[in-house]
Design an enzyme around this catalytic site. Structure first.
Site, PDB file in Angstrom:
ATOM      1  N   ASN A  86       1.019  -1.260   0.021  1.00 19.63           N
ATOM      2  CA  ASN A  86       0.102   0.120   0.499  1.00 19.63           C
ATOM      3  C   ASN A  86       1.070   1.440   0.150  1.00 19.63           C
ATOM      4  OD1 ASN A  86      -2.164   2.105   0.448  1.00 19.63           O
ATOM      5  ND2 ASN A  86      -3.014  -0.027   0.535  1.00 19.63           N
ATOM      6  N   ARG A  87       0.785   1.946   0.244  1.00 23.28           N
ATOM      7  CA  ARG A  87       1.094   3.349   0.449  1.00 23.28           C
ATOM      8  C   ARG A  87       1.457   4.043   1.885  1.00 23.28           C
ATOM      9  NH1 ARG A  87      -3.656   2.415  -2.774  1.00 23.28           N
ATOM     10  NH2 ARG A  87      -2.863   3.600  -4.579  1.00 23.28           N
ATOM     11  N   HIS A 112       3.976   0.217  -2.212  1.00 29.87           N
ATOM     12  CA  HIS A 112       3.621  -1.105  -2.618  1.00 29.87           C
ATOM     13  C   HIS A 112       5.407  -1.543  -2.296  1.00 29.87           C
ATOM     14  CE1 HIS A 112      -0.499  -1.954  -2.941  1.00 29.87           C
ATOM     15  NE2 HIS A 112      -0.120  -2.101  -4.313  1.00 29.87           N
ATOM     16  N   HIS A 181      -1.303  -9.912  -3.659  1.00 29.87           N
ATOM     17  CA  HIS A 181      -2.251  -8.926  -4.243  1.00 29.87           C
ATOM     18  C   HIS A 181      -2.819  -9.755  -5.176  1.00 29.87           C
ATOM     19  CE1 HIS A 181      -2.875  -5.010  -6.791  1.00 29.87           C
ATOM     20  NE2 HIS A 181      -2.224  -4.568  -5.410  1.00 29.87           N
ATOM     21  N   TYR A 183      -5.503 -10.802  -8.226  1.00 33.49           N
ATOM     22  CA  TYR A 183      -7.053 -10.434  -8.490  1.00 33.49           C
ATOM     23  C   TYR A 183      -7.923 -11.597  -8.788  1.00 33.49           C
ATOM     24  CZ  TYR A 183      -5.143  -6.217  -9.892  1.00 33.49           C
ATOM     25  OH  TYR A 183      -4.553  -4.849  -9.821  1.00 33.49           O
ATOM     26  N   ASP A 254     -11.597   0.919  -3.333  1.00 36.54           N
ATOM     27  CA  ASP A 254      -9.976   0.954  -3.465  1.00 36.54           C
ATOM     28  C   ASP A 254      -9.402   1.836  -2.468  1.00 36.54           C
ATOM     29  OD1 ASP A 254      -6.781   0.256  -3.405  1.00 36.54           O
ATOM     30  OD2 ASP A 254      -7.204   1.957  -4.950  1.00 36.54           O
ATOM     31  N   GLN A 291      -7.877  -4.611   2.110  1.00 34.00           N
ATOM     32  CA  GLN A 291      -7.651  -3.755   1.173  1.00 34.00           C
ATOM     33  C   GLN A 291      -9.167  -4.297   0.467  1.00 34.00           C
ATOM     34  OE1 GLN A 291      -6.472  -0.360   1.314  1.00 34.00           O
ATOM     35  NE2 GLN A 291      -6.448   0.349  -0.777  1.00 34.00           N
ATOM     36  N   GLU A 319      -6.092  -7.099   0.192  1.00 34.13           N
ATOM     37  CA  GLU A 319      -4.992  -7.379   0.835  1.00 34.13           C
ATOM     38  C   GLU A 319      -5.618  -7.169   1.868  1.00 34.13           C
ATOM     39  OE1 GLU A 319      -3.243  -4.077  -1.988  1.00 34.13           O
ATOM     40  OE2 GLU A 319      -5.161  -4.340  -3.013  1.00 34.13           O
TER      41      GLU A 319
END
Length: 354
Positions: A86-87, A112, A181, A183, A254, A291, A319
């Protein structure tokens, strides 16, 4: 859980990197799940399960060869994200009184792990009982993060359950936040969007973001009365287009949800049901948060392993993680790991039908 037959594990070459490194593929097979992993990014490339009619289908997005994984890095298909998933705002935080500056790769922020996160590393894989363990050493100063970090990620498959275990140790105080991560599209990776699938999140609160850069404001907000309330099974697409600043910032979902219950204990975080195929995914984790990302930035330019373009919302991510930008928020659960201490995390994916 049904154990079925003992899980079979095999290894073979998946491809070769430009620098000459060999990327290995590991296939884990039980009676109910087939999981393919590669050493590049320690990532999931294929995950096959049965639908309600017993028909096998691949439920995770990705590619059939190495080249697009190397060239198309922004989607992070199936990777282990780190050293910090993440950030982090401006890629900057204070640790033990010192300012740490990481590499920047998402506007003015770090995402990430930075410019060369763990997704771009060729991990060392080793077959273990019913699975594979990937290892990586991230040197002191890697992407700006302090401390030599020694990381292990083990995937095992028993019956219908994929278990992901993470360990990391450091020789200097640092921050660590690891996640997978992948999908998912429970109707199949080439079946269109995930908007008709039903999501339940074991969460009463989420962390709103300040703007489209997706950095949390620091608030832990109730989901009550918002499009972020997934306490009861809710069709993913039912509210995704509502007029809501948070949905506008993320171009959909998100965001980070706070998982109910005490972090450190394995507990249910999410359940997804796909009415068309009958497939069900249950996610459990020891992490404090999850997330949920609804594939908003997929735009049809990436073509997956079945030859089908991945349009917007072709897949969703769940996540399991520490809070985004946690090093800059004293009220968020700490992601700091002291020298000599061990980071541990467990997440499981259980597949079934209904």
């Amino acid at each position: 859980m049904s154990d079925g037959l003992k899980t079979q594990v095999k290894a073979e070459m998946f491809g070769t990197l430009a620098g000459g490194g060999v990327v290995q593929k590991y296939t884990l097979t039980s009676a109910e799940v087939e999981l393919e992993l590669i050493s590049y990014g320690a990532r999931v490339v294929t995950l096959k399960t049965k639908d309600r009619d017993g028909v096998w289908g691949d439920v995770t997005l990705g590619y059939g060869e190495l080249k697009p994984y190397v060239e198309n890095t922004n989607a992070y298909f199936g990777v282990i994200a780190g050293r910090f998933a993440n950030r982090i705002a401006n890629g900057r935080f204070t640790l033990e009184g010192k300012t740490v500056q990481t590499t920047i790769n998402d506007g003015v922020n770090m995402l990430h792990g930075g410019v060369e996160g763990f997704d771009k590393r060729n991990w060392v894989g080793e077959i273990v009982a019913e699975g594979v363990e990937f290892a990586l050493v991230s040197p002191d100063g890697d992407q700006g993060f302090p401390g030599t970090l020694t990381v292990r990620v083990r995937y095992t498959l028993k019956g219908n359950v994929v278990r992901i275990e993470y360990w990391a140790t450091t020789d200097k105080a640092t921050v660590v936040n690891l996640t997978n991560h992948a999908y998912f599209n429970l109707d199949g990776e080439a079946s269109g969007t995930i908007l008709g699938e039903e999501l339940t999140l074991e969460s009463d609160a989420y962390t709103p973001v300040a703007d489209a850069a997706a950095i949390p404001t620091g608030e832990i907000a109730s989901v009550d009365g918002t499009p972020f309330d997934f306490r009861k099974a809710t069709v993913i697409g039912s509210r995704i287009g509502e007029t809501n600043d948070q949905l506008k910032f993320g171009r959909g979902y998100d965001h980070n949800w706070v998982v109910r219950g005490k972090a450190g204990g394995l507990r249910r975080a999410a359940t997804v049901y796909a009415p068309a195929s009958g497939r069900v995914l249950v996610v459990e984790t020891t992490e404090p948060a999850i997330q949920f990302y609804s594939g908003n930035f997929l735009d049809g330019t990436l073509v997956g392993k079945s030859g089908v373009a991945y349009v917007q919302r072709s897949g969703f991510c769940l996540e399991t993680q520490g809070f985004p930008d946690a090093p800059n928020h004293a009220d968020f659960p700490s992601t700091e790991v002291k020298a000599g201490a061990e980071y541990k995390s467990v997440t499981t994916w259980e597949f079934g039908v209904a």
